[in-house]
Scaffold this motif. Structure first.
Motif: not given
Ligand code: NDP
Ligand code: VSD
Length: 302
Positions: A11-12, A16, A38, A41-42, A45, A59
């Motif tokens: 997620s980051s 990501k 998060k 959000q990911a 994206e 997720c």
């Protein structure tokens, strides 16, 4: 054929970007991390990079470092939805730095459980199916700080060194099943995690780390995915990354004759270069110590 990749820490930051890189190549993605916002959000994206309308990003919110049976369960559920995992990328991790005596004992426990056990659990959960299918890639994200120990990283480096031992032993076990293990050793990389780490990093650690320039997560991710697909045991980036990996190859498995020959030929030269680096790191540590002593005296006399 549909390929499924599962990325912890997806997620980051680096994780990501690894997920995006796999998605761009047509894989179905499972993201594993704790924070659901998060994750969503990911997911959004990543979905911008789809190459066909069947691709899915799933997720899973779970702490990879806590309860093995929980990790096993959620991974099982994900495999029921997206099919068996072809590539697992263990990227969930964190860094905390400080002098040995300033770090809480709980920090050592925390980093070991997130960085090390947090890589053991997901890998343990997928390995049986991979062996049955005779297919698979398992990626561990260590760090350059998993190749050498440096000031401020007593807790972090050891958790990243541990990953290497796990990876070497596992690779020997699973190679006959056509499963390939990759260990990545990224340098400092511009991510939210790196920004967080910098808030409490000792000056010495910062100055020593600045020997190597900061990388972009996209670039690191591209290299890791490429090495994983090729089945390379080692994944590093840049000329310092290359030198460090060659120098610290030890008894690591070798992927090609060329790689082995390069290690043999460059060993003496790289050790010589390393001695100069070590000298400069020691002098950074000494300089910082003298600076602190000076400012303490100045404070007292003021
Ligand atoms: N950035 C750098 O300079 C370098 C980083 N690395 C390594 O690369 C990896 C990724 O780093 P980076 O991208 O900077 O990190 P970020 O902090 O940007 O991202 C970390 C990811 O891991 C997840 N995560 C953290 N702890 C857990 C946990 N206990 N259970 C499940 N998920 C977790 C986070 O989500 P959430 O918090 O929601 O759980 C997030 O998705 C780490 O292992 C790091 O040590 C290696 C070398 C250099
Ligand atoms: C031939 C020898 C060459 C020697 C080169 C030596 C370079 C040492 C620099 C070490 C930098 C450590 C980065 C850690 C990044 C990390 O894991 C954290 N940022 C995580 O957040």
């Amino acid at each position: 054929m549909r390929v499924s990749a599962e990325v912890t820490g997806g997620s980051s930051g680096i994780g990501k970007c690894i997920a995006i890189e796999c998605y761009k190549q047509g894989a179905f993605i499972t993201l594993v991390a704790r924070n659901e916002d998060k994750l969503l959000q990911a997911k959004k994206e990543i979905e911008k990079h789809s190459i066909n309308d069947k691709q899915v990003v799933l997720c899973i919110s779970v702490d990879v470092s806590q309860d093995y049976s929980q990790v096993e369960n959620v991974i099982k559920q994900a495999q029921e939805k997206l099919g068996p995992v072809d590539m697992l990328v263990n990227c969930a991790g964190m860094s905390l730095s400080g002098k040995f005596e300033d770090l809480e004992v709980s920090t050592f426990e925390r980093l070991m459980s997130v960085n090390y056990l947090g890589s053991v659990y997901p890998s343990r959960a997928v390995i049986t199916t991979m062996k049955e299918r005779r297919v698979g890639r398992i990626v561990f994200v260590s760090s350059q700080a998993g190749q050498l120990g440096l000031f401020g990283f007593t807790a972090y480096s050891s958790s990243k060194f541990a990953i290497r031992g796990l990876a070497e032993a596992l690779q020997m076990e699973v190679k006959p099943y056509n499963i390939y293990v990759t260990v990545a050793y990224p340098p400092d990389t511009d991510t939210p995690g790196f920004a967080e780490e910098n808030k409490t990093k000792p000056l010495e650690t910062r100055l020593i780390s600045e020997t190597v320039s900061v990388c972009k997560p996209e670039q690191v991710a591209k290299q890791i995915v490429k090495d994983a697909i090729q089945g390379n045991f080692n994944s590093s980036i840049g000329s310092d990354g290359y030198m460090l990996s060659s120098l610290t190859c030890g008894m690591a498995p070798v992927t090609s004759i060329t790689e082995g020959l390069q290690q043999v030929v460059t060993m003496g030269l790289f050790r010589t270069i390393a001695l100069f680096y070590l000298g400069s790191f020691d002098s950074i540590v000494r300089r910082c110590m003298m600076q602190r002593a000076k400012s303490e005296i100045a404070d007292k006399t003021a």
